[in-house]
Write a protein that holds these residues in place. Structure first.
Motif, PDB file in Angstrom:
ATOM      1  N   VAL A  51       0.823  -1.217   0.000  1.00 24.63           N
ATOM      2  CA  VAL A  51       0.000   0.000   0.000  1.00 24.63           C
ATOM      3  C   VAL A  51       0.857   1.268   0.000  1.00 24.63           C
ATOM      4  O   VAL A  51       0.476   2.283  -0.586  1.00 24.63           O
ATOM      5  CB  VAL A  51      -1.052   0.024   1.143  1.00 24.63           C
ATOM      6  CG1 VAL A  51      -2.104  -1.043   0.913  1.00 24.63           C
ATOM      7  CG2 VAL A  51      -0.424  -0.114   2.510  1.00 24.63           C
ATOM      8  N   ILE A  52       2.018   1.197   0.622  1.00 23.23           N
ATOM      9  CA  ILE A  52       2.918   2.365   0.603  1.00 23.23           C
ATOM     10  C   ILE A  52       3.431   2.578  -0.821  1.00 23.23           C
ATOM     11  O   ILE A  52       3.462   3.694  -1.333  1.00 23.23           O
ATOM     12  CB  ILE A  52       4.084   2.176   1.598  1.00 23.23           C
ATOM     13  CG1 ILE A  52       3.556   2.185   3.030  1.00 23.23           C
ATOM     14  CG2 ILE A  52       5.132   3.273   1.416  1.00 23.23           C
ATOM     15  CD1 ILE A  52       4.589   1.831   4.084  1.00 23.23           C
ATOM     16  N   ARG A  53       3.808   1.479  -1.475  1.00 23.65           N
ATOM     17  CA  ARG A  53       4.290   1.591  -2.852  1.00 23.65           C
ATOM     18  C   ARG A  53       3.211   2.212  -3.739  1.00 23.65           C
ATOM     19  O   ARG A  53       3.482   3.126  -4.516  1.00 23.65           O
ATOM     20  CB  ARG A  53       4.665   0.213  -3.406  1.00 23.65           C
ATOM     21  CG  ARG A  53       5.276   0.282  -4.805  1.00 23.65           C
ATOM     22  CD  ARG A  53       5.366  -1.082  -5.459  1.00 23.65           C
ATOM     23  NE  ARG A  53       4.060  -1.536  -5.906  1.00 23.65           N
ATOM     24  CZ  ARG A  53       3.570  -2.752  -5.704  1.00 23.65           C
ATOM     25  NH1 ARG A  53       4.279  -3.640  -5.042  1.00 23.65           N
ATOM     26  NH2 ARG A  53       2.375  -3.070  -6.128  1.00 23.65           N
ATOM     27  N   GLU A  54       1.980   1.731  -3.576  1.00 23.34           N
ATOM     28  CA  GLU A  54       0.898   2.238  -4.432  1.00 23.34           C
ATOM     29  C   GLU A  54       0.627   3.719  -4.181  1.00 23.34           C
ATOM     30  O   GLU A  54       0.321   4.466  -5.110  1.00 23.34           O
ATOM     31  CB  GLU A  54      -0.355   1.385  -4.226  1.00 23.34           C
ATOM     32  CG  GLU A  54      -0.182   0.016  -4.857  1.00 23.34           C
ATOM     33  CD  GLU A  54      -1.196  -1.012  -4.383  1.00 23.34           C
ATOM     34  OE1 GLU A  54      -1.280  -2.070  -5.018  1.00 23.34           O
ATOM     35  OE2 GLU A  54      -1.897  -0.770  -3.368  1.00 23.34           O
ATOM     36  N   ALA A  55       0.753   4.125  -2.915  1.00 28.42           N
ATOM     37  CA  ALA A  55       0.553   5.542  -2.599  1.00 28.42           C
ATOM     38  C   ALA A  55       1.597   6.396  -3.317  1.00 28.42           C
ATOM     39  O   ALA A  55       1.286   7.416  -3.923  1.00 28.42           O
ATOM     40  CB  ALA A  55       0.644   5.757  -1.091  1.00 28.42           C
ATOM     41  N   LEU A  56       2.844   5.957  -3.281  1.00 30.73           N
ATOM     42  CA  LEU A  56       3.932   6.750  -3.850  1.00 30.73           C
ATOM     43  C   LEU A  56       3.918   6.703  -5.383  1.00 30.73           C
ATOM     44  O   LEU A  56       4.182   7.703  -6.054  1.00 30.73           O
ATOM     45  CB  LEU A  56       5.274   6.252  -3.307  1.00 30.73           C
ATOM     46  CG  LEU A  56       5.438   6.444  -1.789  1.00 30.73           C
ATOM     47  CD1 LEU A  56       6.560   5.574  -1.250  1.00 30.73           C
ATOM     48  CD2 LEU A  56       5.701   7.913  -1.447  1.00 30.73           C
ATOM     49  N   GLU A  57       3.584   5.515  -5.913  1.00 32.75           N
ATOM     50  CA  GLU A  57       3.493   5.324  -7.367  1.00 32.75           C
ATOM     51  C   GLU A  57       2.550   6.326  -8.022  1.00 32.75           C
ATOM     52  O   GLU A  57       2.761   6.757  -9.152  1.00 32.75           O
ATOM     53  CB  GLU A  57       2.911   3.929  -7.622  1.00 32.75           C
ATOM     54  CG  GLU A  57       3.774   3.025  -8.441  1.00 32.75           C
ATOM     55  CD  GLU A  57       3.173   1.620  -8.470  1.00 32.75           C
ATOM     56  OE1 GLU A  57       3.943   0.681  -8.493  1.00 32.75           O
ATOM     57  OE2 GLU A  57       1.926   1.486  -8.461  1.00 32.75           O
ATOM     58  N   THR A  58       1.496   6.676  -7.278  1.00 32.66           N
ATOM     59  CA  THR A  58       0.477   7.576  -7.809  1.00 32.66           C
ATOM     60  C   THR A  58       1.049   8.924  -8.224  1.00 32.66           C
ATOM     61  O   THR A  58       0.567   9.542  -9.161  1.00 32.66           O
ATOM     62  CB  THR A  58      -0.593   7.806  -6.719  1.00 32.66           C
ATOM     63  OG1 THR A  58      -0.907   6.554  -6.136  1.00 32.66           O
ATOM     64  CG2 THR A  58      -1.837   8.443  -7.264  1.00 32.66           C
ATOM     65  N   SER A  71      -5.858  15.108  -2.856  1.00 35.79           N
ATOM     66  CA  SER A  71      -6.435  13.782  -3.077  1.00 35.79           C
ATOM     67  C   SER A  71      -5.784  12.763  -2.160  1.00 35.79           C
ATOM     68  O   SER A  71      -4.620  12.910  -1.769  1.00 35.79           O
ATOM     69  CB  SER A  71      -6.219  13.330  -4.521  1.00 35.79           C
ATOM     70  OG  SER A  71      -6.861  14.205  -5.401  1.00 35.79           O
ATOM     71  N   ILE A  72      -6.561  11.720  -1.880  1.00 39.89           N
ATOM     72  CA  ILE A  72      -6.074  10.645  -1.029  1.00 39.89           C
ATOM     73  C   ILE A  72      -5.248   9.672  -1.867  1.00 39.89           C
ATOM     74  O   ILE A  72      -5.645   9.311  -2.965  1.00 39.89           O
ATOM     75  CB  ILE A  72      -7.278   9.898  -0.410  1.00 39.89           C
ATOM     76  CG1 ILE A  72      -8.061  10.843   0.507  1.00 39.89           C
ATOM     77  CG2 ILE A  72      -6.829   8.645   0.328  1.00 39.89           C
ATOM     78  CD1 ILE A  72      -9.446  10.340   0.849  1.00 39.89           C
ATOM     79  N   VAL A  73      -4.099   9.250  -1.355  1.00 40.59           N
ATOM     80  CA  VAL A  73      -3.312   8.245  -2.065  1.00 40.59           C
ATOM     81  C   VAL A  73      -3.182   6.947  -1.272  1.00 40.59           C
ATOM     82  O   VAL A  73      -2.801   5.919  -1.812  1.00 40.59           O
ATOM     83  CB  VAL A  73      -1.911   8.764  -2.463  1.00 40.59           C
ATOM     84  CG1 VAL A  73      -2.017   9.798  -3.564  1.00 40.59           C
ATOM     85  CG2 VAL A  73      -1.178   9.330  -1.268  1.00 40.59           C
ATOM     86  N   LEU A  74      -3.505   7.009   0.023  1.00 44.24           N
ATOM     87  CA  LEU A  74      -3.587   5.779   0.814  1.00 44.24           C
ATOM     88  C   LEU A  74      -4.690   5.976   1.835  1.00 44.24           C
ATOM     89  O   LEU A  74      -4.802   7.050   2.428  1.00 44.24           O
ATOM     90  CB  LEU A  74      -2.270   5.495   1.535  1.00 44.24           C
ATOM     91  CG  LEU A  74      -2.276   4.331   2.561  1.00 44.24           C
ATOM     92  CD1 LEU A  74      -0.964   3.582   2.539  1.00 44.24           C
ATOM     93  CD2 LEU A  74      -2.580   4.773   3.984  1.00 44.24           C
ATOM     94  N   LEU A  75      -5.512   4.949   1.998  1.00 38.12           N
ATOM     95  CA  LEU A  75      -6.568   5.030   2.999  1.00 38.12           C
ATOM     96  C   LEU A  75      -6.882   3.623   3.468  1.00 38.12           C
ATOM     97  O   LEU A  75      -7.117   2.727   2.656  1.00 38.12           O
ATOM     98  CB  LEU A  75      -7.820   5.686   2.401  1.00 38.12           C
ATOM     99  CG  LEU A  75      -9.000   5.885   3.362  1.00 38.12           C
ATOM    100  CD1 LEU A  75      -8.634   6.800   4.518  1.00 38.12           C
ATOM    101  CD2 LEU A  75     -10.192   6.454   2.620  1.00 38.12           C
TER     102      LEU A  75
END
Lengths: 275, 223, 242
Positions: free
Chosen positions: C99-106, C192-196
């Motif tokens: 989930v951290i990777r996906e937040a940063l990837e955004t 915008s939210i990038v991790l929730l």
């Protein structure tokens, strides 16, 4: 800024020549004398959740050790002795050459060297770590993490582990109705017999240097780590790279290492506030 | 409208302007507005907004001089490690009568001839083999400062230390001097420039440090 | 016996008001061998983040022809928690890495790095609640320090519910004995939210209010990020001579 280049499987000729050339007049590429260590900094008690901890930097190499204490069962053949284990990890953010995943041979070699230096010097008085003979003993987990790697993680890890051991505290247990419980508000220091340190030396042609940089290890004929206790008795030796080590050179290293070990122990004592 | 002051240190996501046609290096456009995409100093040059990055890995450009170490010699190509886990190649001309006299471990300075899908190709013309010296790696973003405006900082370094400098745009530098003391002073100066790259009066401080290190502190600095 | 997490004065176990954050400290450029790094402290939570890359992809078959890939490893030191964590990656660490990777990837402009990869390492030295959010805040600083092009920075914080009260930045005790934990990561300029994530029970109204609290805190954290970055690069406006 750093000297040399990271990650390669070939020697860099100009560095090799420069290192040889400088050593002939008793100098090294980072201005040090052959038998001079880089700057050592020691801070202890950096992780409150650990029973003991120490952050040690040796030049740009940085090691964090944390110690956790648990209560467990002794080994059947040593019913009245506490148990300790050493583990080391090369964190991938410490160097481009370290990879995530289970410990590789370098990490395992590092943990085993730190273990031997401490264990074989009998630094920890394990017989004083028994709570109920044959049933309950202290178990001490020493975990070293390499945070930044710029050569010689052996000596830095030993310093960090011993600084954490020297400053750690253990809960005190008592037996109540056949069960053990921690005595509230009571703590004890780890009983230690000696302060072991290790000295890593590289043999470059016919010259010996202590605390080698990665660029020096690259051109070194071989690298040797020696552990010493406070009495100057050897407790561990590791020749950690291929190459010929002439017998007389090793004998010379044992002497050089002894001098360096005294200096490292003084720095260690200053670092743990005991100097 | 412009939302920053000239040379302001901006961070990714910071708004720079309302005019999408001004978007230049290190910026991007979203919903008609220009934002910074990297950290660095914002500049407006002929109406185009550019960020001069303060960090980041080297990205090869045609015409750059890069320094590297020969890591492999193959029948049709010589591979050169140019740092940052990147390999460039030298492809000797087919009709070349004298093969390139380079071996694994040699240090070379060469110009980037091409980049792209086929990798980074270095030119054989003007390729220099560096005979000896201390190899230093610095952050590639700081190289322009080590060279200085029109080579001014390098001139100062050469004059004050008496050392030869080979500087690759990729952040690898070789220093070779008359004796260790002068070489160490040169290395210390490079380290200082990298550390203080974005401060003012740096040239003067470099000169002062070098003169102190080399015991020439009392000489006239205009010399 | 039930542990009281909010006292008669409306204060929390560590004396904070419900909307009060713990002390936060940030430093950029703390590691020598990474391309970018940061250290973040939030109360007793202590984290190092390091970025290496963009570099060639290993193993080769993971490379993408049109854009870069991000690897992320969230990892806790064995001594970072009360009960010693066994070595190796736990299921929790693997999920958080994702989930951290996906937040940063955004926010990273991956199309600028075809056939390359960027490694992000988050090392938790001490865990006292909020490690994933402090970890993202640190990783975002490390990415900026590494000069990676991004649409925005990311700042993160957890909100929670204890004794029926919504609280900002929950600590370990509140996480353990409270009713809900909701970590939120936000790209401040993109709003915008990038991790929730939500772990526990909250009404839709509470989620709304919790997000508002997080948004406010994120602005503050973002300001601290900017200050930390500027401190490293010691800006003197007249100093640029290039």
């Amino acid at each position: 800024m750093s000297l040399g280049l990271e990650k390669r499987g070939y020697g860099i000729k100009i560095m090799k020549n420069k290192i040889y050339e400088l050593l002939k007049i008793g100098k090294r590429i980072d201005e040090r004398e052959p038998l001079q260590y880089r700057k050592i900094e020691i801070s202890t008690g950096v992780v409150e959740k650990a029973n003991g901890s120490a952050l040690v930097s040796l030049g740009k190499t940085k090691i964090l050790t944390g110690i956790k204490v648990e209560v467990g069962t002794p080994y059947p053949d040593r019913p009245n002795e506490g148990v300790f284990t050493v583990n080391a990890e090369l964190l991938p953010l410490a160097s481009k050459t370290f990879e995530p995943g289970p410990p590789d041979e370098r990490a395992i070699e590092l943990s085993r060297i730190v273990d031997r230096v401490i264990r074989e010097s009998k630094a920890i008085e394990v017989e004083k770590l028994c709570i109920v003979e044959g049933q309950k003993v202290y178990m001490i987990f020493i975990d070293c993490y390499v945070l930044d790697y710029d050569g010689n993680y052996f000596d830095a890890s030993v310093l960090s582990a011993v600084a954490a051991l020297k400053t750690m505290t253990l809960p005190v247990y008592r037996v109540v109705d056949g069960r053990i419980e921690a005595v509230p508000g009571e703590e004890m220091k780890l009983p230690m017999r000696t302060l072991p340190v290790s000295v890593t030396m590289a043999l470059i042609r016919d010259k010996i240097v202590v605390d080698p940089l990665p660029a020096e290890e690259d051109v070194a004929d071989t690298v040797v780590t020696i552990g010493y206790d406070s009495e100057g008795v050897l407790s561990a030796v590791q020749k950690s790279s291929p190459g010929l080590l002439p017998v007389n050179m090793f004998k010379e290293m044992v002497k050089i290492g002894l001098d360096s070990s005294a200096m490292l122990r003084r720095r260690l004592l200053e670092g743990v506030g005991d100097g | 409208m412009q939302y920053f002051s000239e040379n302001e240190l901006v961070v990714p996501g910071q708004i720079l302007s309302d005019n999408p046609r001004q978007s230049g290096f290190g910026t991007y456009v979203r919903e008609g507005k220009v934002y910074a995409s990297v950290m660095g100093f914002a500049k407006s040059i002929n109406g185009v907004l550019r960020i001069i990055p303060v960090s980041g890995r080297y990205r090869p450009q045609r015409g750059d001089k890069v320094l590297g170490i020969v890591s492999d010699v193959k029948p049709n190509a010589v591979e050169v490690d140019i740092g940052g886990e990147t390999t460039a190649v030298i492809k000797p001309h087919e009709r070349e009568t004298t093969p390139l006299k380079i071996d694994i471990g040699d240090c070379v300075l060469a110009e980037v001839k091409a980049t792209g899908l086929k990798g980074i190709v270095l030119a054989t013309e003007g390729l220099q083999k560096i005979p000896s010296g201390i190899l230093i790696s610095v952050n590639a973003a700081k190289v322009p400062r080590i060279i200085g405006r029109k080579g001014s900082m390098l001139q100062v370094l050469r004059r004050e230390t008496g050392c030869d400098f080979w500087v690759g745009r990729n952040g690898l530098i070789v220093v070779n001097g008359p004796d260790p003391a002068h070489e160490f002073a040169a290395v210390a100066a490079v380290n200082m420039i990298e550390r203080e790259a974005h401060t003012s009066g740096l040239t003067e401080r470099v000169i002062q440090m070098l003169r102190k290190m080399l015991g020439r502190g009392d000489e006239d600095s205009s010399n | 016996m039930k542990i009281r997490l909010i006292n008669e004065n409306g204060l929390r176990v560590d004396g904070r008001r419900p909307d009060e954050m713990r002390r936060m400290r940030m430093e950029v450029g703390v590691l020598e061998k990474t391309d970018g790094s940061a250290y973040v402290e939030l109360g007793g939570t202590r984290i190092y983040a390091g970025v290496i890359g963009p570099r060639e992809v290993h193993p080769k078959h993971l490379e993408l022809p049109d854009k870069g890939v991000i690897n992320c490893r969230y990892h806790m030191a064995s001594f970072s928690v009360d009960e010693r964590k066994p070595l190796g990656m736990t299921r929790r660490e693997i999920e958080l890495s994702k989930v951290i990777r996906e937040a940063l990837e955004t926010v990273v402009f991956l199309e600028e790095f075809p056939r390359m990869m960027i490694d992000i390492f988050v090392e938790v030295i001490q865990a006292d609640g909020g490690t994933r959010t402090a970890g993202i805040t640190a990783a975002s600083l490390a990415l900026a320090d590494a000069g990676i092009p991004m649409a925005d920075m990311i700042a993160a914080i957890a909100v929670g519910k204890v004794d029926g009260v919504l609280v900002l930045d929950i600590n370990e005790e509140e996480d353990k004995y409270g009713e809900a934990d909701m970590p939120v990561a936000i790209a401040p300029h993109l709003n915008s939210i990038v991790l929730l994530q939500l772990n526990g029970r909250m009404t839709p109204e509470e989620v709304d209010k919790g997000l508002e609290m997080a948004q406010k805190a994120v602005q503050k954290i973002h300001q601290m990020q900017i200050e930390a970055l500027k401190r490293k690069y010691r800006v003197e406006p007249e100093g640029l001579e290039t």
